[in-house]
Design an enzyme around this catalytic site. Structure first.
Site, PDB file in Angstrom:
ATOM      1  N   ARG A  18      40.339  37.170  51.180  1.00 58.33           N
ATOM      2  CA  ARG A  18      40.523  38.313  50.268  1.00 58.33           C
ATOM      3  C   ARG A  18      41.275  39.455  50.943  1.00 58.33           C
ATOM      4  O   ARG A  18      40.991  40.630  50.683  1.00 58.33           O
ATOM      5  CB  ARG A  18      39.176  38.852  49.759  1.00 58.33           C
ATOM      6  N   ARG A  22      40.682  45.029  46.787  1.00 61.27           N
ATOM      7  CA  ARG A  22      40.427  46.421  46.380  1.00 61.27           C
ATOM      8  C   ARG A  22      40.211  47.395  47.526  1.00 61.27           C
ATOM      9  O   ARG A  22      40.304  48.599  47.339  1.00 61.27           O
ATOM     10  CB  ARG A  22      39.204  46.460  45.451  1.00 61.27           C
ATOM     11  N   ARG A  31      46.981  47.617  40.860  1.00 56.28           N
ATOM     12  CA  ARG A  31      45.966  47.289  39.851  1.00 56.28           C
ATOM     13  C   ARG A  31      45.861  48.325  38.745  1.00 56.28           C
ATOM     14  O   ARG A  31      45.364  48.047  37.658  1.00 56.28           O
ATOM     15  CB  ARG A  31      44.604  47.099  40.516  1.00 56.28           C
ATOM     16  N   ASP A  67      43.482  33.322  41.934  1.00 64.45           N
ATOM     17  CA  ASP A  67      42.029  33.261  41.877  1.00 64.45           C
ATOM     18  C   ASP A  67      41.603  31.829  41.632  1.00 64.45           C
ATOM     19  O   ASP A  67      42.318  31.070  40.968  1.00 64.45           O
ATOM     20  CB  ASP A  67      41.486  34.168  40.760  1.00 64.45           C
ATOM     21  N   TYR A 143      30.845  28.028  37.785  1.00 61.14           N
ATOM     22  CA  TYR A 143      31.285  29.105  36.883  1.00 61.14           C
ATOM     23  C   TYR A 143      31.373  28.612  35.449  1.00 61.14           C
ATOM     24  O   TYR A 143      31.028  29.326  34.504  1.00 61.14           O
ATOM     25  CB  TYR A 143      32.643  29.663  37.327  1.00 61.14           C
TER      26      TYR A 143
HETATM   27  O1  CP3 Z   1      42.235  35.988  49.821  1.00 62.72           O
HETATM   28  C1  CP3 Z   1      43.111  36.575  49.164  1.00 62.72           C
HETATM   29  O2  CP3 Z   1      43.567  37.686  49.465  1.00 62.72           O
HETATM   30  C2  CP3 Z   1      43.725  35.842  47.975  1.00 62.72           C
HETATM   31  C3  CP3 Z   1      43.174  36.188  46.709  1.00 62.72           C
HETATM   32  C4  CP3 Z   1      41.846  35.655  46.229  1.00 62.72           C
HETATM   33  C5  CP3 Z   1      41.147  36.284  45.174  1.00 62.72           C
HETATM   34  N1  CP3 Z   1      40.102  35.495  44.821  1.00 62.72           N
HETATM   35  C6  CP3 Z   1      41.535  37.544  44.521  1.00 62.72           C
HETATM   36  C7  CP3 Z   1      40.537  38.296  43.745  1.00 62.72           C
HETATM   37  C8  CP3 Z   1      41.132  34.518  46.577  1.00 62.72           C
HETATM   38  C9  CP3 Z   1      41.387  33.529  47.696  1.00 62.72           C
HETATM   39  C10 CP3 Z   1      40.049  34.410  45.663  1.00 62.72           C
HETATM   40  C11 CP3 Z   1      39.099  33.285  45.662  1.00 62.72           C
HETATM   41  C12 CP3 Z   1      37.895  33.373  44.831  1.00 62.72           C
HETATM   42  N2  CP3 Z   1      37.758  33.889  43.562  1.00 62.72           N
HETATM   43  C13 CP3 Z   1      36.642  32.851  45.189  1.00 62.72           C
HETATM   44  C14 CP3 Z   1      36.367  32.098  46.461  1.00 62.72           C
HETATM   45  C15 CP3 Z   1      36.177  33.037  47.595  1.00 62.72           C
HETATM   46  C16 CP3 Z   1      34.858  33.717  47.569  1.00 62.72           C
HETATM   47  O3  CP3 Z   1      34.833  34.945  47.530  1.00 62.72           O
HETATM   48  O4  CP3 Z   1      33.850  33.003  47.640  1.00 62.72           O
HETATM   49  C17 CP3 Z   1      35.743  33.095  44.141  1.00 62.72           C
HETATM   50  C18 CP3 Z   1      34.275  32.738  44.108  1.00 62.72           C
HETATM   51  C19 CP3 Z   1      36.461  33.737  43.114  1.00 62.72           C
HETATM   52  C20 CP3 Z   1      35.960  34.145  41.780  1.00 62.72           C
HETATM   53  C21 CP3 Z   1      36.025  35.599  41.609  1.00 62.72           C
HETATM   54  N3  CP3 Z   1      37.199  36.312  41.444  1.00 62.72           N
HETATM   55  C22 CP3 Z   1      34.957  36.500  41.551  1.00 62.72           C
HETATM   56  C23 CP3 Z   1      33.488  36.143  41.716  1.00 62.72           C
HETATM   57  C24 CP3 Z   1      35.505  37.765  41.321  1.00 62.72           C
HETATM   58  C25 CP3 Z   1      34.743  39.030  41.046  1.00 62.72           C
HETATM   59  C26 CP3 Z   1      34.080  39.570  42.252  1.00 62.72           C
HETATM   60  C27 CP3 Z   1      35.003  40.518  42.934  1.00 62.72           C
HETATM   61  O5  CP3 Z   1      35.132  40.426  44.156  1.00 62.72           O
HETATM   62  O6  CP3 Z   1      35.549  41.358  42.213  1.00 62.72           O
HETATM   63  C28 CP3 Z   1      36.915  37.641  41.305  1.00 62.72           C
HETATM   64  C29 CP3 Z   1      37.929  38.692  41.150  1.00 62.72           C
HETATM   65  C30 CP3 Z   1      38.949  38.840  42.248  1.00 62.72           C
HETATM   66  N4  CP3 Z   1      39.628  37.804  42.837  1.00 62.72           N
HETATM   67  C31 CP3 Z   1      39.428  40.065  42.804  1.00 62.72           C
HETATM   68  C32 CP3 Z   1      40.425  39.728  43.732  1.00 62.72           C
HETATM   69  C33 CP3 Z   1      41.258  40.654  44.549  1.00 62.72           C
HETATM   70  C34 CP3 Z   1      39.003  41.455  42.384  1.00 62.72           C
HETATM   71  C35 CP3 Z   1      39.544  41.705  41.027  1.00 62.72           C
HETATM   72  C36 CP3 Z   1      40.038  43.104  40.827  1.00 62.72           C
HETATM   73  O7  CP3 Z   1      41.093  43.468  41.353  1.00 62.72           O
HETATM   74  O8  CP3 Z   1      39.367  43.824  40.072  1.00 62.72           O
END
Ligand code: CP3
Length: 335
Positions: A18, A22, A31, A67, A143
């Protein structure tokens, strides 16, 4: 790339799960203009966010901004992300009939925007490995069945135990989609991929072998011998050997395991990624340094260590601390 092959590298490579997110003001600025899914589905914007994080942090790899839940869009399950909250799936999979009604998608068609973003990053960052990724079948299924995030995976596990045939069909379909999706990313220019089985630690070792392993193996198999693969999960202390059997040139572990012990259980034939607790980045830099040294001591300079957090970076992380971490790893391991 050397670390993936367990060859000696000039220093231990580091990237952060990640890393574009944010906690970074540049990301928050983008964003403000785009919703999260709009950001993921616009290749120029996704590429820009990917590249900005790499330049800001000085990490050794880019990870394509996307994602794991994106395949649920063409599957038409009604995916959305609530402001501040997690993902929401409007039409969750609640029965065997729901599994039968699922659409099998062609990622090369319906997720081609990810391939386009990969091509742009490849061009803009020619000297840095680019990581593609996908969710593993279990984590995706969780999910789809829960309809969002979950604490205990009650619905997922109940489905697994009560509807084993429908479960196998669902997991078989997700393995096939994931394998194709990863192949598309490799063809577009991803140098390696990571399979995120983030929530698989909820399972017993026996359940992992029966309900998950064949499908994670099938998702990774098309990449074997093509590009290196990282197989990541959290809470997997009880599953390490089985995850290794499922596949992966690199096994990603979280901070709940001692890296040295994980490696001795997995053997020399595999590389390891991890495993600083992301919470440590909320500490002062002296404490961060002390903790980084502990991880590095456990890795013991063995070729095949990729430094990372044990899970995604937290939104509350000061950017300076993330940069300091990357610098520390490079400085402390320079050989
Ligand atoms: O690593 C990186 O920089 C690449 C981007 C990336 C995102 N999600 C962007 C994201 C990657 C590799 C993921 C993978 C992902 N997404 C996982 C596996 C990794 C982990 O954390 O276990 C999972 C479970 C998800 C599903 C997901 N996406 C959730 C549960 C959420 C909400 C929780 C949160 O952190 O906000 C997201 C949203 C998400 N994916 C954001 C980002 C930057 C935040 C969204 C926003 O900008 O509001």
């Amino acid at each position: 790339m050397k670390a993936c092959r367990r060859e000696a590298a000039p220093y231990t490579p580091v990237w952060l799960m990640r890393q574009a997110g944010r906690y970074m003001p540049e990301y928050r600025e983008v964003r403000e203009k785009f919703g999260f899914l709009a950001l993921c589905t616009r290749p120029e914007v996704a590429a820009e966010v990917t590249v900005t994080a790499v330049r800001r942090l000085g990490v050794d790899a880019a990870i394509i901004f996307a994602d794991i839940l994106l395949p649920l869009i063409p599957m038409k399950l009604g995916l959305s992300y609530e402001a501040g909250g997690g993902p929401r799936i409007e039409r969750r999979v609640a029965s065997a009939e729901d599994v039968s009604a699922l659409r099998e998608i062609e990622p090369a068609e319906s997720l081609s925007f990810v391939a386009d973003a990969i091509r742009i990053v490849r061009r803009e960052l020619p000297d840095r490995p680019l990581i593609g990724f996908a969710g593993a079948p279990f984590t995706l299924a969780s999910y789809m069945i829960e309809g969002g995030s979950s604490r205990d995976y009650r619905l997922t596990k109940t489905f697994m135990y009560r509807e084993p045939m429908a479960w196998d069909r669902l997991m078989g379909m997700l393995a096939k989609i994931t394998g194709k999706y990863l192949q598309m990313q490799a063809a577009a220019g991803a140098d390696l991929i990571q399979l995120f089985d983030s929530w698989v630690g909820a399972l017993s070792p026996a359940d992992y072998r029966r309900f998950v392993m064949p499908y994670s193996r099938a998702a990774l198999a098309p990449l074997a011998g093509r590009i290196p693969t990282i197989h990541f999960g959290t809470g997997t202390a009880g599953l390490l050997e089985a995850m290794r059997e499922a596949g992966g040139d690199v096994i990603g572990v979280d901070w709940r395991v001692n890296l040295r012990e994980a490696w001795s259980r997995l053997g020399n034939g595999v590389a390891i990624q991890g495993n600083l607790d992301p919470m440590v980045l909320l500490a002062e830099t002296a404490e961060i340094r002390r903790q980084v040294k502990i991880v590095l001591e456990q890795a013991d300079g063995r070729p095949g260590h990729i430094f990372n957090l044990g899970h995604g970076i937290l939104p509350q992380t000061p950017v300076d601390h993330a940069i300091a971490l990357v610098d520390m790893v490079h400085e402390l391991t320079s050989r």
